[in-house]
Design a protein around this motif. Structure first.
Motif, mmCIF file in Angstrom:
data_model
loop_
_atom_site.group_PDB
_atom_site.id
_atom_site.type_symbol
_atom_site.label_atom_id
_atom_site.label_comp_id
_atom_site.label_asym_id
_atom_site.label_seq_id
_atom_site.Cartn_x
_atom_site.Cartn_y
_atom_site.Cartn_z
ATOM 1 N N PHE A 137 0.722 -1.381 -0.096
ATOM 2 C CA PHE A 137 -0.053 0.122 -0.057
ATOM 3 C C PHE A 137 0.851 0.773 -0.119
ATOM 4 C CE2 PHE A 137 -2.000 -3.602 2.188
ATOM 5 C CZ PHE A 137 -3.193 -3.351 1.868
ATOM 6 N N LYS A 138 0.492 2.450 -1.121
ATOM 7 C CA LYS A 138 1.049 3.535 -0.638
ATOM 8 C C LYS A 138 0.643 3.894 0.544
ATOM 9 C CE LYS A 138 1.158 4.411 -5.238
ATOM 10 N NZ LYS A 138 1.008 5.460 -7.094
ATOM 11 N N LEU A 139 1.581 5.125 0.652
ATOM 12 C CA LEU A 139 1.702 5.537 2.853
ATOM 13 C C LEU A 139 0.742 6.619 2.014
ATOM 14 C CD1 LEU A 139 4.820 5.294 3.996
ATOM 15 C CD2 LEU A 139 3.189 3.510 4.109
ATOM 16 N N PRO A 140 0.224 6.991 3.507
ATOM 17 C CA PRO A 140 -0.170 9.076 3.296
ATOM 18 C C PRO A 140 1.449 9.834 2.895
ATOM 19 C CG PRO A 140 -1.490 7.272 5.129
ATOM 20 C CD PRO A 140 0.266 6.039 4.319
ATOM 21 N N GLU A 141 0.708 10.756 2.608
ATOM 22 C CA GLU A 141 2.007 12.205 2.454
ATOM 23 C C GLU A 141 2.139 12.233 3.414
ATOM 24 O OE1 GLU A 141 1.093 14.022 -0.719
ATOM 25 O OE2 GLU A 141 0.351 12.579 -2.546
ATOM 26 N N ASN A 142 1.153 12.852 4.191
ATOM 27 C CA ASN A 142 1.495 13.081 5.798
ATOM 28 C C ASN A 142 2.127 12.753 6.867
ATOM 29 O OD1 ASN A 142 -0.866 12.043 5.489
ATOM 30 N ND2 ASN A 142 -1.452 13.574 7.661
ATOM 31 N N PHE A 143 2.562 11.037 7.060
ATOM 32 C CA PHE A 143 2.968 10.699 7.471
ATOM 33 C C PHE A 143 4.663 10.245 7.575
ATOM 34 C CE2 PHE A 143 -0.995 10.018 8.220
ATOM 35 C CZ PHE A 143 -2.071 9.487 9.544
ATOM 36 N N THR A 144 5.463 10.484 8.544
ATOM 37 C CA THR A 144 6.960 9.775 8.577
ATOM 38 C C THR A 144 7.273 8.448 8.462
ATOM 39 O OG1 THR A 144 7.619 9.607 10.779
ATOM 40 C CG2 THR A 144 8.166 12.140 9.575
ATOM 41 N N TYR A 145 8.010 7.738 7.752
ATOM 42 C CA TYR A 145 8.142 6.377 7.751
ATOM 43 C C TYR A 145 8.422 6.244 9.398
ATOM 44 C CZ TYR A 145 10.285 6.378 3.285
ATOM 45 O OH TYR A 145 10.402 6.096 1.812
ATOM 46 N N GLU A 146 8.379 6.805 10.019
ATOM 47 C CA GLU A 146 8.419 6.141 11.758
ATOM 48 C C GLU A 146 6.992 6.124 11.847
ATOM 49 O OE1 GLU A 146 12.255 7.584 10.922
ATOM 50 O OE2 GLU A 146 10.961 8.176 10.827
ATOM 51 N N GLU A 305 -5.389 9.916 6.963
ATOM 52 C CA GLU A 305 -4.690 10.526 6.175
ATOM 53 C C GLU A 305 -5.287 11.454 6.615
ATOM 54 O OE1 GLU A 305 -2.757 11.387 1.854
ATOM 55 O OE2 GLU A 305 -4.302 9.888 2.171
ATOM 56 N N LYS A 306 -6.463 11.679 6.446
ATOM 57 C CA LYS A 306 -8.163 12.289 6.368
ATOM 58 C C LYS A 306 -8.203 13.390 7.477
ATOM 59 C CE LYS A 306 -12.763 13.002 6.359
ATOM 60 N NZ LYS A 306 -14.129 12.617 5.811
ATOM 61 N N PHE A 307 -8.236 12.929 8.404
ATOM 62 C CA PHE A 307 -8.621 12.907 9.754
ATOM 63 C C PHE A 307 -6.444 13.433 10.522
ATOM 64 C CE2 PHE A 307 -12.421 10.799 10.142
ATOM 65 C CZ PHE A 307 -13.057 12.023 9.595
ATOM 66 N N ASN A 308 -5.708 12.757 9.741
ATOM 67 C CA ASN A 308 -3.944 13.052 10.323
ATOM 68 C C ASN A 308 -3.898 12.393 11.705
ATOM 69 O OD1 ASN A 308 -1.668 13.874 10.192
ATOM 70 N ND2 ASN A 308 -1.780 15.999 11.356
ATOM 71 N N ILE A 309 -4.510 10.768 11.743
ATOM 72 C CA ILE A 309 -4.275 10.184 13.272
ATOM 73 C C ILE A 309 -3.147 9.326 13.058
ATOM 74 C CG2 ILE A 309 -5.432 8.453 14.669
ATOM 75 C CD1 ILE A 309 -7.921 9.131 12.834
ATOM 76 N N LYS A 310 -2.348 10.286 13.948
ATOM 77 C CA LYS A 310 -1.191 9.768 14.487
ATOM 78 C C LYS A 310 -0.857 9.254 15.270
ATOM 79 C CE LYS A 310 1.092 13.127 11.064
ATOM 80 N NZ LYS A 310 1.938 13.906 11.070
ATOM 81 N N PRO A 311 -0.078 7.912 15.109
ATOM 82 C CA PRO A 311 -0.287 7.044 16.581
ATOM 83 C C PRO A 311 1.314 8.157 17.570
ATOM 84 C CG PRO A 311 1.597 6.248 14.466
ATOM 85 C CD PRO A 311 0.941 7.486 14.217
ATOM 86 N N GLU A 312 1.177 7.439 18.520
ATOM 87 C CA GLU A 312 2.445 8.409 19.912
ATOM 88 C C GLU A 312 3.394 7.249 19.279
ATOM 89 O OE1 GLU A 312 1.341 10.868 21.324
ATOM 90 O OE2 GLU A 312 -0.422 10.771 20.345
ATOM 91 N N ILE A 313 4.943 7.659 19.036
ATOM 92 C CA ILE A 313 5.473 6.266 18.871
ATOM 93 C C ILE A 313 6.894 7.021 20.011
ATOM 94 C CG2 ILE A 313 4.785 5.504 16.493
ATOM 95 C CD1 ILE A 313 7.088 7.738 15.553
ATOM 96 N N GLU A 314 7.820 5.179 20.043
ATOM 97 C CA GLU A 314 9.434 5.126 20.798
ATOM 98 C C GLU A 314 9.392 4.816 19.571
ATOM 99 O OE1 GLU A 314 11.242 4.075 24.433
ATOM 100 O OE2 GLU A 314 8.915 3.490 24.352
ATOM 101 N N THR A 315 11.058 5.392 19.282
ATOM 102 C CA THR A 315 11.796 4.786 18.003
ATOM 103 C C THR A 315 12.620 4.088 18.824
ATOM 104 O OG1 THR A 315 13.082 6.837 17.744
ATOM 105 C CG2 THR A 315 10.642 5.987 16.488
ATOM 106 N N TYR A 316 13.214 2.800 18.106
ATOM 107 C CA TYR A 316 14.690 2.043 18.516
ATOM 108 C C TYR A 316 15.144 2.200 17.428
ATOM 109 C CZ TYR A 316 11.884 0.482 22.624
ATOM 110 O OH TYR A 316 11.477 0.595 23.950
#
Length: 341
Positions: A137-146, A305-316
């Motif tokens: 699937f193509k990624l939403p444009e307004n999201f980083t990879y993380e 993408e429509k609602f710009n619902i982004k997860p709370e993330i912790e990266t490693y």
């Protein structure tokens, strides 16, 4: 390419290195496949279930990981959906036959030949990953990879759980456990059903704090009594007691949705302690979530993408995959965990 491998069944908490770092050849693609240079991969409790033998991989050693995002770096000669350089993602569904009874009903998640990414084929704890163009699937444009990585399991399976919960506006929804999936369910529900009241049950103080900050109506420990009865509840905990305890707080015709590929412990006393009249009578029901369909992922990505619902993330960093898994095992959770590759 560098990869992390599951080589045997082990205890994640006791084993210093449950995953083993190794080198494998870069996968060769077929005519309808794409090769993805992996940029990030979400970390899921399912990897712990695989390592500890509750969800046995189809073979050993195997590369785990099923929340994969990256860049298309090679395409097969028959590929039409993607071009080199596209940002893409892959979820738990690696393959379904498209022909069986369930696939024909739109239930490819129940396909008898269903293949899970990182369980039945090598997954995304790796520098490269291949898959048929039909299951990417193509990624939403307004999201980083993380930010995008958790969309492909925590988000997609959370979205399917919400659909199965039959919730709507002006209803009361209980969320049992508040890790990667349910924190996104809360965000989805608040956007789709702004008058829905969200009740969050968690033993983890950090999870309860996050739920409050994200706008939960009520937050409490697993055994606390909520301020109102629930129309539906979604359980994402790895153990048995929480969902059975919540049954008593469901309204007539209420539904409990269990979103877990496996449960960590089977303690029969919790089954025996169910009070039929209190917990199950009046047409209450229990439903489980099994896998996801491509339609679930597509619909969810559009909503995110429509609602710009982004997860709370912790990266490693990629090198700390074992640390990420151990943190999940020890309930050091605040949102979703992501390996950066």
């Amino acid at each position: 390419m560098k990869v992390w491998l599951i080589t045997e069944i082990t205890d994640v908490e006791k084993d210093d290195r449950p995953l083993k770092l190794a080198n494998l050849p870069i996968p060769k693609i077929k005519e309808n496949e794409i090769l993805i240079k992996v940029k990030a991969c979400g970390v899921c409790h399912t990897e712990i279930d695989e390592l500890e033998g509750r969800a046995l991989p189809s073979f050993f050693p195997i590369v785990p990981g099923h929340q994969i995002v990256g860049e298309v770096c090679r395409i097969g000669k028959n590929v039409q959906k993607f071009k080199i350089g596209d940002r893409v993602g892959v979820g738990w569904i690696y393959y379904a036959c498209g022909e069986c009874e369930f696939c024909q009903q739109g239930l490819e998640n129940l396909c008898k030949d269903f293949k899970g990414t990182g369980k039945d084929v090598n997954g995304g704890y790796a520098e490269y990953f291949k898959i048929s163009e039909d299951f990417a699937f193509k990624l939403p444009e307004n999201f980083t990879y993380e930010e995008a990585a958790p969309l492909f399991c925590a988000g997609a399976i959370g979205y399917r759980s919400l659909k199965l919960a039959n919730i709507g506006d002006n209803k009361n929804l209980g969320l049992i456990g508040f890790g990667a999936a349910n924190h996104l369910v809360l965000k989805i529900a608040k956007n789709l059903y702004p008058n829905c009241k969200i009740f969050v049950f968690s033993r983890n103080e950090k999870e309860r704090e996050l739920a409050k900050n994200l706008g939960a109506y009520w937050v409490g420990d697993i055994e606390e009594e909520p301020e109102a009865m629930l129309h539906s509840a979604i359980d994402t905990t790895p153990v048995w007691k929480p969902p059975f305890y919540i049954l008593q707080h469901l309204l007539p015709n209420g539904r409990l949705v269990i979103n877990a590929i496996r449960k960590e412990e089977i303690d029969k006393k919790y089954l025996l302690e169910i009070d039929y009249a209190r917990d199950l009578w009046q047409e209450k029901e229990i439903k489980t979530v099994a896998n996801v369909t491509r339609k679930d992922i597509s619909e969810w990505l559009n909503i995110a993408e429509k609602f710009n619902i982004k997860p709370e993330i912790e990266t490693y960093p990629f090198e700390k995959a074992n640390e990420a898994l151990k943190d999940i095992k020890n309930r050091k959770i605040k949102g979703a965990k992501v390996l950066v590759i």
